[in-house]
Each structure stands twice: as structure tokens, then as C-alpha cells.
Design a protein around this motif. Structure first.
Motif, PDB file in Angstrom:
ATOM      1  N   TYR A  38       0.829  -1.216   0.000  1.00 54.31           N
ATOM      2  CA  TYR A  38       0.000   0.000   0.000  1.00 54.31           C
ATOM      3  C   TYR A  38       0.854   1.253   0.000  1.00 54.31           C
ATOM      4  O   TYR A  38       0.637   2.181  -0.797  1.00 54.31           O
ATOM      5  N   GLN A  39       1.835   1.307   0.900  1.00 56.44           N
ATOM      6  CA  GLN A  39       2.669   2.496   1.003  1.00 56.44           C
ATOM      7  C   GLN A  39       3.445   2.751  -0.293  1.00 56.44           C
ATOM      8  O   GLN A  39       3.577   3.889  -0.740  1.00 56.44           O
ATOM      9  N   ALA A  40       3.957   1.677  -0.895  1.00 58.52           N
ATOM     10  CA  ALA A  40       4.718   1.838  -2.136  1.00 58.52           C
ATOM     11  C   ALA A  40       3.828   2.340  -3.265  1.00 58.52           C
ATOM     12  O   ALA A  40       4.207   3.246  -4.022  1.00 58.52           O
ATOM     13  N   GLU A  41       2.633   1.761  -3.403  1.00 56.10           N
ATOM     14  CA  GLU A  41       1.740   2.176  -4.482  1.00 56.10           C
ATOM     15  C   GLU A  41       1.167   3.562  -4.224  1.00 56.10           C
ATOM     16  O   GLU A  41       0.988   4.353  -5.156  1.00 56.10           O
ATOM     17  N   LEU A  42       0.900   3.873  -2.959  1.00 56.07           N
ATOM     18  CA  LEU A  42       0.415   5.205  -2.633  1.00 56.07           C
ATOM     19  C   LEU A  42       1.439   6.258  -3.043  1.00 56.07           C
ATOM     20  O   LEU A  42       1.092   7.274  -3.657  1.00 56.07           O
ATOM     21  N   PHE A  43       2.700   6.011  -2.729  1.00 60.67           N
ATOM     22  CA  PHE A  43       3.736   6.986  -3.092  1.00 60.67           C
ATOM     23  C   PHE A  43       3.874   7.100  -4.608  1.00 60.67           C
ATOM     24  O   PHE A  43       4.086   8.199  -5.135  1.00 60.67           O
ATOM     25  N   ARG A  44       3.737   5.991  -5.313  1.00 66.76           N
ATOM     26  CA  ARG A  44       3.809   6.044  -6.784  1.00 66.76           C
ATOM     27  C   ARG A  44       2.671   6.907  -7.334  1.00 66.76           C
ATOM     28  O   ARG A  44       2.888   7.746  -8.222  1.00 66.76           O
ATOM     29  N   LEU A  45       1.466   6.701  -6.800  1.00 64.87           N
ATOM     30  CA  LEU A  45       0.328   7.479  -7.275  1.00 64.87           C
ATOM     31  C   LEU A  45       0.465   8.953  -6.879  1.00 64.87           C
ATOM     32  O   LEU A  45       0.075   9.846  -7.643  1.00 64.87           O
ATOM     33  N   GLN A  46       1.001   9.208  -5.702  1.00 63.99           N
ATOM     34  CA  GLN A  46       1.232  10.599  -5.304  1.00 63.99           C
ATOM     35  C   GLN A  46       2.252  11.270  -6.215  1.00 63.99           C
ATOM     36  O   GLN A  46       2.123  12.453  -6.537  1.00 63.99           O
ATOM     37  N   LYS A 237     -10.471   1.546   3.661  1.00 63.71           N
ATOM     38  CA  LYS A 237      -9.996   2.884   3.305  1.00 63.71           C
ATOM     39  C   LYS A 237      -8.806   2.852   2.354  1.00 63.71           C
ATOM     40  O   LYS A 237      -8.742   3.624   1.387  1.00 63.71           O
ATOM     41  N   ARG A 238      -7.845   1.970   2.633  1.00 67.24           N
ATOM     42  CA  ARG A 238      -6.649   1.948   1.800  1.00 67.24           C
ATOM     43  C   ARG A 238      -6.981   1.570   0.360  1.00 67.24           C
ATOM     44  O   ARG A 238      -6.432   2.142  -0.589  1.00 67.24           O
ATOM     45  N   HIS A 239      -7.887   0.618   0.195  1.00 70.90           N
ATOM     46  CA  HIS A 239      -8.288   0.226  -1.152  1.00 70.90           C
ATOM     47  C   HIS A 239      -8.981   1.392  -1.847  1.00 70.90           C
ATOM     48  O   HIS A 239      -8.742   1.649  -3.036  1.00 70.90           O
ATOM     49  N   ALA A 240      -9.858   2.077  -1.113  1.00 70.71           N
ATOM     50  CA  ALA A 240     -10.608   3.186  -1.698  1.00 70.71           C
ATOM     51  C   ALA A 240      -9.673   4.292  -2.182  1.00 70.71           C
ATOM     52  O   ALA A 240      -9.855   4.846  -3.267  1.00 70.71           O
ATOM     53  N   ARG A 241      -8.657   4.593  -1.381  1.00 71.01           N
ATOM     54  CA  ARG A 241      -7.728   5.663  -1.762  1.00 71.01           C
ATOM     55  C   ARG A 241      -6.978   5.326  -3.046  1.00 71.01           C
ATOM     56  O   ARG A 241      -6.904   6.139  -3.972  1.00 71.01           O
ATOM     57  N   LEU A 242      -6.436   4.120  -3.083  1.00 68.43           N
ATOM     58  CA  LEU A 242      -5.671   3.736  -4.268  1.00 68.43           C
ATOM     59  C   LEU A 242      -6.571   3.637  -5.495  1.00 68.43           C
ATOM     60  O   LEU A 242      -6.188   4.079  -6.586  1.00 68.43           O
TER      61      LEU A 242
END
Length: 295
Positions: A38-46, A237-242
Motif C-alpha cells: 500500500y505504502q509503495a503504491e500510494l507513493f507512486r500514485l502521489q 480505506k486503503r483500497h478506496a484511496r488507491l
């Protein structure tokens, strides 16, 4: 004001309660994304959101993203992740309070129009003009005539925005009754999030079906080809954000913008004619951290 939650399961007969437990236990388990992934993909999307920001800034595009949904559905958390690394001069959040007496005398959309982006800007609406189709409709804050007019005018209003070149995206965050109640209970016991729980929020529990009907009717009138609604399942929540961030990025044909190269000196540039004033002449903040670590 103290907020009290009632466990509705205790108000039903034993048979109904057992049936609810059986139904809950038979629901399939959803595999949650590992924290590291999650953290890795979140940072990629950010990182992609930063690229989108730079494209918007250089191209002069105007982007409006609307976040709607039930209370506690995760809109604010998603907005926070999107904007974490963005330039607040380019991307800003519009979260308007209840209208003033003067604003109530304006054309309904007028105060939202004032928040729309200029060229090279992004605006994220944490709730929007769709308040009229939700809380105002359910709680009786608008008249039936005002509500009917809203349903008729909103597609026209959004067509005007799109015709003028604004990129408009609308997201509805969907959360189950059980998960919403769990989040409200968590907020009640959290000293930094208690402000997010109000007596008005409780109405979303007690008037769940009323809000559902209002949402369904809103969708019928405003989920149009030119300006569709995108529903985000947000029980996790994490799924929704990504999911939301990836979808938003996929709907816009942005591209990398070449950044000017910045050359830094190897060492700080010092001159021979500057003398720093004595430290005693300035008032410094106390070294609070030194006390924490015992120095």
C-alpha cells in the motif's frame, strides 16, 4: 454535547439478531492489501499526482474533482493523500461551511462558482453543490421547489463548466452501515478526531434509508454521460484511496513536463562583509525536545 450510540442489535428479537450474525459470518472475507504494498503504491500514485499538477500548471488546464458520499466514508482521508505533496498554490481544497444569511439569498451555485479554478489550478471539493441533493433534502434545509430546481439545473450547470473547458470528475464514496458505525465509534474515542463527529453526523445513521433514497434520486438526474458519477467502494480505506487516485489519473491525458535544471553550489556562498548579529539579540523557541530526551 455528549454523543451516545445505541446498539440496534439489542433492540431486535433474538431470532433477528442471530439471523444478522449468521448473515455477517457468511460474508466473504476480503483480502486487504499488505501495508508495504500500500505504502509503495500510494507513493507512486502521489508522484503521478505531482506530474498531473505540473501538467495542469503548464498547460493552463482547470481541474475540478468532487468528493461526495456518506459521513465517514473516507473522503477527507483520500483528499489528504492526494494533496500531501502538491503545491497549495496550484491545488487547493474547497470545504465550505454552512451558507451565511447573505449566501442564502444568492443563486444557489454562486458561492461554489467563486471556488472554481483559474487556468493552471486544481480544486478538490470536499462536498459541493450536491449538498442540496443530500443533507439539505433529507434534513429539510431546502424547500421542495428548491430541490426540484436543483435537479433540473445541475446537469445544465455542469454542462456549462465542461463547455468552458473545465475538467470535471465526480466521485461518490460508498460505505456500509456497519462500517460507518464502527468509524463513528472510533472517532468518539479518538481525541484528535472527535471534532469529526457531530450530532448531524448521527442523522446519517438514523436516516440511512432517507439518505439512500436521496442519493438514488440524485444519481438518476445527475449521472449523465457528459458528467458521470464514479462510485468508490470505501469499506476498506486503503483500497478506496488507491482505487480512486488510480482512476482519476487514468481519466486525464497528462504527460511529464520538463522541469528547469537547477544547479546548486558545492558549498554555501559566503561573503567577507557580513557579520551575524549576536545570538543574544534574538528570542529563540525553547528547546522542548532536549527536555524530552533528557538533555
Amino acid at each position: 454535547m455528549e454523543i451516545t450510540f445505541v446498539d440496534v442489535s439489542t433492540t431486535t428479537n433474538n431470532g433477528a439478531s442471530a439471523k444478522a450474525k449468521k448473515k455477517k459470518s457468511s460474508a466473504p472475507d476480503v483480502r486487504k492489501i499488505p501495508a508495504g504494498v500500500y505504502q509503495a503504491e500510494l507513493f507512486r500514485l502521489q508522484t503521478e499526482c505531482v506530474k498531473l499538477q505540473e501538467w495542469v500548471r503548464h498547460s493552463g488546464a482547470r481541474l475540478v474533482v468532487i468528493f461526495e458520499g456518506r459521513d465517514g466514508a473516507g473522503k477527507g482521508g483520500t483528499i489528504k493523500r492526494i494533496t500531501e505533496y502538491l503545491n497549495p498554490r496550484v491545488a487547493r481544497i474547497a470545504a465550505l461551511p454552512a451558507p451565511s444569511d447573505r449566501e442564502r439569498g444568492q443563486w444557489y451555485y454562486q458561492r461554489y462558482i467563486a471556488q472554481l479554478p483559474a487556468k493552471g489550478e486544481i480544486v478538490l471539493f470536499d462536498r459541493s453543490w450536491y449538498n442540496r441533493a443530500g443533507v439539505e433534502k433529507v434534513m429539510g434545509f431546502c424547500t421542495p421547489q428548491e430541490y426540484t430546481l436543483f435537479l433540473r439545473q445541475t446537469p445544465i450547470f455542469e454542462h456549462m463548466l465542461i463547455d468552458d473547458g473545465i475538467l470535471l470528475r465526480k466521485y461518490w464514496f460508498s460505505v456500509s452501515e456497519e462500517e460507518q458505525l464502527r468509524r463513528f465509534r472510533a472517532r468518539r474515542g479518538d481525541p484528535v478526531r472527535q471534532w469529526k463527529l457531530s450530532t448531524m453526523d448521527l442523522q446519517s445513521l438514523f436516516r440511512w434509508e432517507d439518505y439512500s433514497r436521496a442519493k438514488d434520486e440524485m444519481m438518476v438526474h445527475t449521472d449523465i454521460p457528459a458528467s458521470p458519477w464514479y462510485v468508490v467502494e470505501s469499506d476498506i480505506k486503503r483500497h478506496a484511496r488507491l482505487n480512486m487516485m488510480a482512476h482519476l489519473l487514468s481519466t486525464i491525458e497528462y504527460h511529464d513536463v520538463e522541469q528547469p535544471k537547477v544547479k546548486l553550489p558545492k558549498h554555501p556562498i559566503a561573503s567577507d562583509n557580513y557579520i551575524r548579529p549576536p545570538r543574544e539579540l534574538s528570542t529563540y523557541v525553547d528547546d522542548y525536545v532536549a527536555k524530552l530526551i533528557g538533555h
